[in-house]
Design a protein around this motif. Structure first.
Motif, PDB file in Angstrom:
ATOM      1  N   ALA A   1       0.834  -1.193   0.000  1.00  6.57           N
ATOM      2  CA  ALA A   1       0.000   0.000   0.000  1.00  6.57           C
ATOM      3  C   ALA A   1       0.870   1.245   0.000  1.00  6.57           C
ATOM      4  CB  ALA A   1      -0.923   0.013   1.211  1.00  6.57           C
ATOM      5  N   CYS A   2       0.236   2.352  -0.316  1.00  4.72           N
ATOM      6  CA  CYS A   2       0.976   3.593  -0.480  1.00  4.72           C
ATOM      7  C   CYS A   2       0.172   4.717   0.162  1.00  4.72           C
ATOM      8  CB  CYS A   2       1.156   3.816  -1.976  1.00  4.72           C
ATOM      9  SG  CYS A   2       1.469   5.474  -2.475  1.00  4.72           S
ATOM     10  N   CYS A   3       0.792   5.391   1.121  1.00  6.45           N
ATOM     11  CA  CYS A   3       0.150   6.540   1.762  1.00  6.45           C
ATOM     12  C   CYS A   3       0.697   7.804   1.124  1.00  6.45           C
ATOM     13  CB  CYS A   3       0.489   6.593   3.247  1.00  6.45           C
ATOM     14  SG  CYS A   3      -0.056   5.163   4.150  1.00  6.45           S
ATOM     15  N   HIS A   4      -0.151   8.759   0.859  1.00  8.86           N
ATOM     16  CA  HIS A   4       0.387   9.962   0.238  1.00  8.86           C
ATOM     17  C   HIS A   4      -0.253  11.222   0.787  1.00  8.86           C
ATOM     18  CE1 HIS A   4      -3.194  10.270  -2.420  1.00  8.86           C
ATOM     19  NE2 HIS A   4      -3.203   8.985  -2.225  1.00  8.86           N
ATOM     20  N   VAL A   5       0.561  12.264   0.876  1.00  7.71           N
ATOM     21  CA  VAL A   5       0.050  13.577   1.251  1.00  7.71           C
ATOM     22  C   VAL A   5       0.644  14.607   0.307  1.00  7.71           C
ATOM     23  CG1 VAL A   5      -0.299  13.183   3.700  1.00  7.71           C
ATOM     24  CG2 VAL A   5       1.934  13.875   2.904  1.00  7.71           C
ATOM     25  N   LYS A   6      -0.079  15.701   0.114  1.00  9.31           N
ATOM     26  CA  LYS A   6       0.405  16.746  -0.755  1.00  9.31           C
ATOM     27  C   LYS A   6       0.750  17.959   0.085  1.00  9.31           C
ATOM     28  CE  LYS A   6      -0.381  18.696  -5.200  1.00  9.31           C
ATOM     29  NZ  LYS A   6      -1.040  19.866  -5.689  1.00  9.31           N
ATOM     30  N   ARG A   7       1.926  18.506  -0.147  1.00 13.26           N
ATOM     31  CA  ARG A   7       2.311  19.726   0.555  1.00 13.26           C
ATOM     32  C   ARG A   7       2.861  20.678  -0.491  1.00 13.26           C
ATOM     33  NH1 ARG A   7      -0.320  17.930   3.560  1.00 13.26           N
ATOM     34  NH2 ARG A   7      -0.051  17.330   5.728  1.00 13.26           N
ATOM     35  N   GLY A   8       2.151  21.766  -0.699  1.00 19.51           N
ATOM     36  CA  GLY A   8       2.560  22.675  -1.754  1.00 19.51           C
ATOM     37  C   GLY A   8       2.464  21.956  -3.084  1.00 19.51           C
ATOM     38  N   GLU A   9       3.485  22.087  -3.901  1.00 22.33           N
ATOM     39  CA  GLU A   9       3.441  21.424  -5.206  1.00 22.33           C
ATOM     40  C   GLU A   9       3.942  19.985  -5.111  1.00 22.33           C
ATOM     41  OE1 GLU A   9       6.242  23.257  -7.821  1.00 22.33           O
ATOM     42  OE2 GLU A   9       7.881  22.946  -6.419  1.00 22.33           O
ATOM     43  N   LEU A  10       4.484  19.619  -3.975  1.00 20.63           N
ATOM     44  CA  LEU A  10       5.099  18.305  -3.851  1.00 20.63           C
ATOM     45  C   LEU A  10       4.133  17.288  -3.255  1.00 20.63           C
ATOM     46  CD1 LEU A  10       8.474  19.470  -2.331  1.00 20.63           C
ATOM     47  CD2 LEU A  10       8.006  18.905  -4.710  1.00 20.63           C
ATOM     48  N   ARG A  11       4.314  16.042  -3.676  1.00 22.54           N
ATOM     49  CA  ARG A  11       3.521  14.978  -3.081  1.00 22.54           C
ATOM     50  C   ARG A  11       4.474  13.969  -2.465  1.00 22.54           C
ATOM     51  NH1 ARG A  11      -1.850  13.459  -3.346  1.00 22.54           N
ATOM     52  NH2 ARG A  11      -2.398  15.043  -4.859  1.00 22.54           N
ATOM     53  N   PHE A  12       4.224  13.639  -1.222  1.00 19.99           N
ATOM     54  CA  PHE A  12       5.092  12.720  -0.493  1.00 19.99           C
ATOM     55  C   PHE A  12       4.417  11.363  -0.388  1.00 19.99           C
ATOM     56  CE2 PHE A  12       8.317  15.623   1.158  1.00 19.99           C
ATOM     57  CZ  PHE A  12       7.723  16.833   0.834  1.00 19.99           C
ATOM     58  N   LEU A  13       5.163  10.336  -0.780  1.00 15.42           N
ATOM     59  CA  LEU A  13       4.600   8.989  -0.737  1.00 15.42           C
ATOM     60  C   LEU A  13       5.343   8.151   0.301  1.00 15.42           C
ATOM     61  CD1 LEU A  13       3.885   9.963  -3.649  1.00 15.42           C
ATOM     62  CD2 LEU A  13       4.171   7.627  -4.375  1.00 15.42           C
ATOM     63  N   GLY A  14       4.586   7.471   1.113  1.00 15.74           N
ATOM     64  CA  GLY A  14       5.193   6.498   2.015  1.00 15.74           C
ATOM     65  C   GLY A  14       4.719   5.123   1.585  1.00 15.74           C
ATOM     66  N   LEU A  15       5.663   4.283   1.209  1.00 16.16           N
ATOM     67  CA  LEU A  15       5.277   2.952   0.742  1.00 16.16           C
ATOM     68  C   LEU A  15       5.338   1.993   1.919  1.00 16.16           C
ATOM     69  CD1 LEU A  15       5.621   4.440  -1.813  1.00 16.16           C
ATOM     70  CD2 LEU A  15       7.012   2.622  -2.710  1.00 16.16           C
ATOM     71  N   MET A  16       4.379   1.126   2.011  1.00 17.52           N
ATOM     72  CA  MET A  16       4.351   0.264   3.187  1.00 17.52           C
ATOM     73  C   MET A  16       3.807  -1.110   2.861  1.00 17.52           C
ATOM     74  SD  MET A  16       1.079   2.069   4.897  1.00 17.52           S
ATOM     75  CE  MET A  16       0.504   0.794   5.957  1.00 17.52           C
ATOM     76  N   SER A  17       4.206  -2.053   3.684  1.00 14.41           N
ATOM     77  CA  SER A  17       3.660  -3.395   3.541  1.00 14.41           C
ATOM     78  C   SER A  17       3.616  -3.976   4.938  1.00 14.41           C
ATOM     79  CB  SER A  17       4.542  -4.231   2.627  1.00 14.41           C
ATOM     80  OG  SER A  17       5.827  -4.318   3.181  1.00 14.41           O
ATOM     81  N   GLY A  18       3.155  -5.186   5.016  1.00 10.78           N
ATOM     82  CA  GLY A  18       3.134  -5.846   6.313  1.00 10.78           C
ATOM     83  C   GLY A  18       2.162  -5.191   7.261  1.00 10.78           C
ATOM     84  N   ASP A  19       2.430  -5.406   8.521  1.00 15.04           N
ATOM     85  CA  ASP A  19       1.522  -4.989   9.556  1.00 15.04           C
ATOM     86  C   ASP A  19       1.694  -3.548   9.919  1.00 15.04           C
ATOM     87  OD1 ASP A  19      -0.377  -6.376  10.607  1.00 15.04           O
ATOM     88  OD2 ASP A  19       0.823  -7.519  12.012  1.00 15.04           O
ATOM     89  N   THR A  20       1.834  -2.687   8.957  1.00 14.55           N
ATOM     90  CA  THR A  20       2.202  -1.326   9.275  1.00 14.55           C
ATOM     91  C   THR A  20       0.976  -0.481   9.517  1.00 14.55           C
ATOM     92  OG1 THR A  20       4.042  -1.692   7.832  1.00 14.55           O
ATOM     93  CG2 THR A  20       3.716   0.529   8.576  1.00 14.55           C
ATOM     94  N   ASP A  21       1.177   0.508  10.321  1.00 13.59           N
ATOM     95  CA  ASP A  21       0.132   1.427  10.682  1.00 13.59           C
ATOM     96  C   ASP A  21       0.191   2.612   9.716  1.00 13.59           C
ATOM     97  OD1 ASP A  21      -1.336   3.341  11.896  1.00 13.59           O
ATOM     98  OD2 ASP A  21      -0.579   2.933  13.901  1.00 13.59           O
TER      99      ASP A  21
END
Lengths: 724, 427
Positions: free
Chosen positions: B65-85
Motif C-alpha cells: 500500500a501507499c500513503c500519500h500527502v500533498k504539501r505545496g506542489e510536492l507529493r510525499f509517498l510512504g510505501l508500506m507493507s506488512g503490519d504497518t500502521d
C-alpha cells in the motif's frame, strides 16, 4: 556542504561514465582537501538519484573509501548501498575498508560502516558483518549500539539460522535492558521484525521485561514509544490485575502529540481490556479513549481517514466509546469523499433514539449535496436508520418520501431500494406509500432499484389495484433485462398470480414469464427457479401460495455488525492496514503476520469462546530459502481477496472470509443491550450465551444486513431472499 | 512495522527524490508511483483520491500500500507493507516534511534538487535500514547532518556551537534529553508563546449552530541557554479538554494540577494542542451572521448574501466567503459592498468574496448571478467562511506565570493570542 546551496542543481546533468572516471582520476592529483573528488562524487550521486546506472564506476568510486573525510565516506557508502548487491565478485575489494571503518574513532563512521554492510546481503559481507556486529552491539556509544540493533534484523533476514546460531537474538534481548532508551526501542523494533517473520523465532514478553520496557517509554522518542507500545501485544497477561496495572501505566500516552502513538496506545488498551475484570476501570478507559480519537479528527484528511476507519471498528467492540459524540462525525461539504463516506457509516453506527433526530436532519442535508455517490449513500442511510431505530422510522419514511418528490433519479432509486427493506422490517405499517412509489416506476433504470420495486409490486400485489397492468408493462422488456431483474420479475409474476388467480391477465402473465424463463433464457438459475415455480403451481397452487408468500423473517440490524471473534482479531491490528480495509492483513498484504488473541487464565470468557486461533505455518527451517521476497501463502484456503480500490476502501465484513467457518451465532450477543445501550456495560463483554442461532434464517439476514454504506451492492446470495 | 521507503514527486507526478528500496525489486517504487498517478487522474478531484492506496502489486514483491500527502506542489509517498500502521507512515511523512522545512526554509522541487545531498543524508538518518524511523528530533539531527552551508555559516556567525563544524560533536545522542542539545547559549534569553485557536463550525440555514468546536495550539519559540526547567501555569485551564502534548511535557504533572512542567527543546515547537469546551452545553458562538438565498434556474442562478459582524469591539480580518457553484459553472457577475472584492475561479468553480476588515456590527452584501453549462446547476449547499481575529482567543486562555529553575538568568517572556475561523454556513 562546501558548495553553497543553489549551486548543486548543476550536478543534475547527465554525465558519461568515461567522463566521470577520467575526472576522478584527474582529481587525485593536487587534491589536498579532497574538494575535487568531492565534486565528482557529488555528480555521480546526483546521477544515481536520477536513475542513471553508475555501477560501472564501482572500482573507481570504492577507491575513495580510504579518504578520511566523513562527507566523502557518506557518498561512497551511498554508492555501495545502491550497487553493492549487484557486485558480488568485486565486493571483496571493499571489505578491508569496511573493517577499518568499523573500528574508526568516530562513532558516526562505525555506525555508517555496519549499516552499509547490512544492506549488502552477499555472503562475504555478511560474514564480515557478523564479526563486527558482535562488538558493535556492545559499543560504548549509544548511536552505534542502536544502529547495530537494527543491523541484527537485517542479518537475520539474510541468514536466519546463522544469526540464531551466532547468539544474536540473545544479544538483542540483552539490549532490551540497555541504559539508553533509543537503544532499547531499536532492539524492540529489531526483535519485532524478526518475530513477525514466518520462519523467525517467536518473540514473547513476560511481565518483568514488559515492565522494564514501560520504564524506558518515557525517555524514548515518539517512534521508540510506538515500537515499545506495539511490542506489548506480545505480552499475554496471566492475571486480571497485570492487565489492569499495565493499562493504568500506559493510558497517559493517549495525550501524546504524535497521532500514531495515540492510536498504538488505544490498540494496546483495547487488547489489555480483553484480559481485564474490573468493570469500573474498563469504563474509565473507554471514556478516556474518546477524546484522543476526536482529536485525531482535527488533523489533516489523511489522518482523519485512518482514524475514522479505526473508530468504526472500535465502536463496534466497545459501543460506549464516543457514544455521545455523533456530532463530531457530521460531514462538511468540502471534506474529501473518503472522509465523508467513513463519517456517514459511523453516524449510522452511533445513531440511537436520543440522537436520531439530529442524525436524520444531517442525512437529509447530505441528500441535497453535490456529490452523487455521497447523496446515494446518505439516502440509503436514512432507510437504514429507519430500520435500526424504530421510534425514528416515521420521520425517516417521511424524509424518504420528500426525497422521492424531488424526482432526482438517483435519489428516487436509492429511496426505493431502502424502502423495500423498510417494508420487511415493519410489516403492515407503511404499505400506504406504495402508490407514491408506483408513480415513480419510470424513473427506475438501474437493476437494483428496479428489482426492489418489482419485489414491492409482487409482494403487495393484493394492495395495488393495477398490479397486473404494472407487471405487464414491466415484463415487456423481460428478455433485455439483467438477470437480477429477471429473477425479481419471475417471482413477482408468480406472487401476482397467487394473489389474483382469477385474473386472466395475471394468468397469461405468469405463463408467459415461466415460458420465457424456462425456454428462452440461458441463465441456469433463472431456468431452475422457473421450473421450480412451474411445478409448484402445477402440483398444488394452494400450497405454492403458502410457500411463496410465507411469512418472512423480520429484518434486523444485528448482522450489520462484525462477528465478534473477527472483530477481536481485527482490533489487534488497530491502526494498521487491516483496520483500514477491515480484513486481516496477512490475507492481502505482503510480509504481514497474522495476529490472534492468546488464551490465558485472564482472558474474558466471551473472547475465549470466539477465539480464532492463528496457525503458524511450520516450515522446516531447512527448506527455507533465505533472502527477501514475499512469504509463502499461509493456507491455500484463505483466498487473498484483494480489496478493490474504488470508490472507498473495500471489504464489507464478509465474515466468512475472515474467520472461516464460524457461524453467525455471535451477532446475538446483546443487540438489544448494546445498541439500545441499557447502560452499565458499555461493551460486549456481558456474557450472553452464544448458543447456536435458533433462527435458521440467520444467514439470510446477512445477505441483507452486511451492506455497508461503503459497499452499495447487496450480496449476490440475496437470491434466497428474493425467492420467497 | 516498517516503511518500505519514501518517494517525493513533483507537481507533474515525476519522482524527484526517493529513498533506497533495498529489499524490494527496482520496479517496486515505480509501481506505486504509477498506481498513485493513475488514482489521481481517475478521482473526480485529486483531493478525493484514497489516501491509503492499495497496490495489488503483480511483481515479485506482492501486494502493498501507499500513503500519500500533498504539501505545496510536492507529493510525499510512504510505501508500506506488512503490519504497518498507515498513521505511522503519515506521522513520519509529516515529521520528515517539517524537518525539510526546518533545513531548507521552504519546500519546492527546486530546493530539494539544490540540496539533494542533504536530503539523502536526512533520509538515511531518519529512516533506518528496516524502514524504522529513527532520529527525527531536529536538534539531534543537526549533530549528524549539517544543514546547507549557507545556513550553517549564518549559525556559526550567530555563535551557535556544535553546528558549524562537523568535528566538534562526534558524539551524537550525548544529551541525556533526546529533544535538547547540551551547551546551547544565547546572548539574550527569551521565550515566546503563541496561542493560536481555530473555530470550526457548521451552521444551519437559520443560523443555528450544529457543531462548533475550538482547537488551540500553543506554538512556542524557545531561545533559552543551558538546560532550563520550566513551569507554565494558566489562570483558567479548566475548560481545556482533549489535550495532547509535546513529548517534553511531564504528563503526570498536568493530570495532577494542570500545570505544564517541561524542559523545552531549542527553537520552535508546538508545546500543546487542546480543544476548548465551554462549561455546560453551550456552543462557542460564531462571530458573524450570514443571510443568504440562492436560486437555481436553467443554466444558471442567482444569489444574495448579507454578512453582519456580531462582534462589538474586535474586527474580523481577511474574511473570505466562498461558494462552489457546481459542475459546469462558467462565469459569475456580482455587485458587492464597498471595500470588498469578489472573483470567480473557473478552474475550481468557486466564487470567492473577500472582505479585508469587518468592523464591529458592520454589514456587507454580495448580489449576483452565475451561468452554467449544466441545465440544473447544483451549487454546494453551504458557504465556507474563513476569517482571522488578531489578539483574540475564543477560550480567553491566560498564562498566569512561567517559573524557571535550573538556570540563573531571567528570560524575557512573550505571550500572544490569535484566532482564526472556518465556518460552514448552509443555506
Amino acid at each position: 556542504m562546501a558548495a553553497q546551496g543553489g549551486q548543486d542543481a548543476k550536478f543534475f546533468q547527465r554525465g558519461k561514465i568515461q567522463e566521470f572516471r577520467a575526472e576522478l582520476q584527474a582529481a587525485e592529483a593536487k587534491d589536498k582537501k579532497f574538494t575535487k573528488r568531492k565534486t565528482v562524487l557529488k555528480k555521480i550521486v546526483a546521477n544515481i538519484t536520477m536513475g542513471n546506472d553508475m555501477s560501472p564506476l564501482f572500482t573507481d568510486v570504492v577507491q575513495c573509501l580510504g579518504i578520511p573525510l566523513l562527507e566523502i565516506k557518506k557518498m561512497v557508502y551511498l554508492f555501495l548501498v545502491y550497487y553493492g548487491r549487484s557486485k558480488a565478485e568485486q565486493i571483496h575489494l571493499v571489505i578491508p575498508s569496511f573493517l577499518q571503518d568499523c573500528n574508526d574513532r568516530n562513532p558516526l563512521i562505525r555506525a555508517l560502516a555496519i549499516r552499509t554492510m547490512s544492506y549488502i546481503p552477499i555472503p562475504v559481507v555478511t560474514e564480515a558483518l557478523t564479526e563486527q556486529l558482535r562488538h558493535c552491539l556492545k559499543d560504548r556509544d549509544p548511536y552505534v549500539r542502536k544502529t547495530a540493533a537494527i543491523c541484527v534484523a537485517k542479518l537475520y533476514t539474510a541468514d536466519p539460522r546463522k544469526a540464531e546460531k551466532g547468539g544474536f537474538v540473545e544479544m538483542l534481548r540483552d539490549l532490551l535492558l540497555d541504559s539508553n532508551a533509543t537503544v532499547v526501542s531499536n532492539a524492540v523494533a529489531a526483535l519485532s521484525e524478526i518475530g513477525d517473520r514466518q520462519d523467525g523465532v517467536i518473540f514473547k514478553l513476560n511481565l518483568t521485561v514488559a515492565n522494564k520496557l514501560l520504564a524506558a517509554l518515557g525517555e524514548s522518542s515518539e517512534w521508540g514509544q510506538i515500537y515499545i507500545l506495539d511490542s506489548l501485544l506480545r505480552y499475554v497477561p496471566e492475571r486480571h490485575t497485570d492487565a489492569e496495572l499495565m493499562a493504568e501505566r500506559i493510558i497517559i500516552h493517549l495525550q501524546h502529540a504524535n497521532s500514531a502513538v495515540v492510536l498504538t496506545t488505544i490498540k494496546i488498551l483495547l487488547y489489555l481490556m480483553n484480559y481485564m475484570e474490573n468493570r469500573k476501570l474498563m469504563d474509565y478507559i473507554c471514556k478516556k479513549m474518546g477524546p484522543p480519537l476526536v482529536t485525531l479528527l482535527s488533523s489533516g484528511p489523511e489522518v482523519q481517514y485512518v482514524a475514522l476507519r479505526n473508530i468504526l471498528l472500535i465502536i463496534q467492540r466497545r459501543p460506549s466509546v464516543l457514544k455521545n459524540d455523533v456530532k463530531v462525525f457530521f460531514c462538511k461539504y468540502n471534506d474529501p469523499i473518503y472522509v465523508k463516506l467513513a463519517k456517514l457509516e459511523i453516524m449510522y453506527r452511533l445513531a440511537r433514539e436520543e440522537n436520531a433526530r439530529e442524525v436524520l436532519a444531517e442525512l437529509q442535508e447530505y441528500a441535497s449535496e453535490v456529490d452523487i455517490d455521497f447523496v446515494r449513500k446518505a439516502v440509503r442511510s436514512i432507510g437504514r436508520l429507519a430500520i435500526k431505530v424504530q421510534p425514528a422510522a416515521d420521520a425517516c419514511i417521511q424524509a424518504l418520501l420528500d426525497l422521492i418528490e424531488t424526482k432526482v433519479t438517483y435519489v428516487v432509486q436509492e429511496a426505493v431500494i431502502v424502502i423495500k427493506d423498510v417494508f420487511r422490517r415493519y410489516p403492515g405499517k407503511y404499505e400506504g406509500i406504495i402508490p407514491t412509489l408506483c408513480e415513480n416506476l419510470d424513473a427506475l433504470d438501474e437493476p437494483e432499484s428496479k428489482a426492489a420495486m418489482i419485489w414491492i409490486v409482487g409482494q403487495f400485489a393484493n394492495r395495488i389495484d393495477n398490479a397486473d397492468e404494472l407487471m405487464d408493462d414491466l415484463t415487456y422488456t423481460f428478455m433485455e433485462e439483467p438477470v437480477e431483474v429477471q429473477l425479481a420479475l419471475l417471482t413477482a409474476a408468480v406472487k401476482l398470480f397467487i394473489y389474483k388467480a382469477q385474473s386472466d391477465t395475471s394468468k397469461a402473465l405468469v405463463h408467459k414469464v415461466l415460458k420465457w424463463a424456462t425456454e428462452e433464457v440461458d441463465n441456469p438459475d433463472l431456468r431452475d427457479r422457473g421450473f421450480m415455480y412451474w411445478r409448484l403451481l402445477a402440483i398444488n397452487p394452494t400450497v405454492a401460495g403458502e410457500i411463496v408468500l410465507a411469512e418472512k423473517p423480520a429484518i434486523t440490524t444485528d448482522s450489520d455488525r462484525m462477528d465478534r471473534g473477527a472483530l477481536d482479531q481485527l482490533l489487534l491490528h488497530t491502526g494498521t492496514l487491516g483496520s483500514i480495509y477491515h480484513k486481516n492483513p496477512e490475507t492481502f498484504i505482503r510480509n504481514a503476520a497474522g495476529k490472534a488473541l492468546t488464551d490465558s487464565p485472564a482472558l474474558n470468557p466471551l473472547s475465549r469462546q470466539v477465539l480464532v486461533p492463528l496457525s503458524r505455518p511450520n516450515i522446516p527451517p531447512a527448506i527455507h530459502v533465505p533472502g527477501p521476497g514475499p512469504p509463502p501463502p499461509r493456507e491455500a484456503s484463505v483466498s487473498p481477496v484483494p480489496p478493490t480500490a474504488k470508490p472507498a476502501p473495500p471489504a464489507p465484513p464478509q465474515t466468512g472470509d475472515l474467520i472461516g467457518a464460524s457461524s453467525s451465532a455471535d451477532t446475538l450477543d446483546g443487540e438489544g443491550e448494546n445498541e439500545h445501550e441499557s447502560g452499565e456495560h458499555g461493551d460486549e463483554d456481558s456474557l450472553a450465551s452464544p448458543s447456536g442461532s435458533a433462527d435458521p434464517y440467520a444467514n439470510l439476514d446477512n445477505a441483507f444486513g452486511s451492506y455497508l454504506a461503503d459497499e452499495p451492492k447487496p450480496q449476490a446470495d440475496d437470491h434466497l431472499t428474493r425467492l420467497f | 512495522m516498517a516503511i518500505d521507503g519514501l518517494v517525493i514527486l513533483d507537481s507533474t507526478g515525476r519522482p524527484i527524490v526517493q529513498s533506497g528500496f533495498r529489499s524490494t525489486s527496482p520496479a517496486y517504487p515505480l509501481l506505486h508511483i504509477e498506481a498513485l498517478n493513475d488514482a489521481l487522474s481517475k478521482a473526480p478531484r485529486p483531493a478525493d483520491a484514497d489516501p491509503v492506496l492499495y497496490v495489488p502489486n503483480t511483481g515479485i514483491d506482492g501486494p502493498s500500500a501507499c500513503c500519500h500527502v500533498k504539501r505545496g506542489e510536492l507529493r510525499f509517498l510512504g510505501l508500506m507493507s506488512g503490519d504497518t500502521d498507515p498513521l505511522y507512515v503519515f506521522a513520519f511523512l509529516e515529521t520528515f516534511i517539517s524537518i525539510l522545512r526546518d533545513y531548507f526554509g521552504q519546500l519546492s522541487a527546486e530546493t530539494l534538487k539544490e540540496n539533494f545531498d542533504v536530503v539523502y543524508q536526512l533520509l538515511e538518518e531518519t529512516l533506518d535500514a528496516g524502514g524504522h524511523p529513527s532520529t527525527t528530533s531536529i536538534n539531534a539531527l543537526k549533530d549528524i547532518v549539517l544543514p546547507p552551508s549557507l545556513l550553517s555559516k549564518v549559525l556559526s556567525v550567530a555563535g551557535v556551537s556544535g553546528l558549524a563544524s562537523p568535528g566538534t560533536n562526534s558524539h551524537p545522542f550525548a544529551s541525556p534529553i533526546p529533544w535538547r542539545k547540551v551547551g546551547v547559549r544565547y546572548n539574550s534569553n527569551e521565550i515566546f508563546f503563541d496561542v493560536a485557536e481555530e473555530l470550526k463550525a457548521v451552521v444551519n440555514k437559520n443560523g443555528g449552530i450544529i457543531v462548533s468546536s475550538v482547537w488551540g495550539k500553543v506554538h512556542t519559540n524557545c531561545r533559552l541557554s543551558g538546560t532550563p526547567d520550566l513551569l507554565l501555569s494558566f489562570s483558567n485551564a479548566q475548560p481545556l479538554t482533549d489535550c495532547s502534548f509535546h513529548p517534553c511535557v511531564r504528563l503526570q504533572r498536568w493530570s495532577r494540577d494542570k500545570n505544564l512542567s517541561f524542559v523545552p527543546p531549542d527553537g520552535r515547537f508546538i508545546l500543546m494542542e487542546y480543544k476548548y469546551t465551554p462549561g455546560g452545553v453551550h456552543h462557542v458562538a460564531v462571530p458573524f451572521a450570514l443571510k443568504a438565498s440562492v436560486d437555481c434556474e436553467v443554466n444558471g442562478g442567482s444569489f444574495d448574501v448579507a454578512l453582519t459582524s456580531r462582534l462589538t469591539t474586535k474586527v474580523l480580518e481577511n474574511m473570505n466567503v466562498e461558494l462552489y457553484l457546481g459542475e459546469g459553472a462558467t462565469s459569475a457577475s456580482c455587485v458587492v459592498s464597498n471595500n470588498t472584492s469578489w472573483n470567480f475561479d473557473p478552474r475550481t468553480r468557486i466564487l470567492h468574496w473577500n472582505i479585508k476588515a469587518v468592523s464591529p456590527s458592520s454589514s456587507f452584501s454580495l448580489k449576483g448571478t452565475f451561468s452554467s453549462t449544466a441545465e440544473q446547476p447544483r451549487p454546494s449547499h453551504a458557504f465556507r467562511a474563513r476569517f482571522e481575529i488578531p489578539q483574540h482567543s475564543f477560550s480567553s486562555l491566560k498564562v498566569d506565570q512561567l517559573k524557571i529553575t535550573g538556570e540563573m538568568y531571567k528570560p524575557y517572556k512573550g505571550v500572544r493570542g490569535r484566532s482564526t475561523g472556518d465556518v460552514e454556513w448552509r443555506w
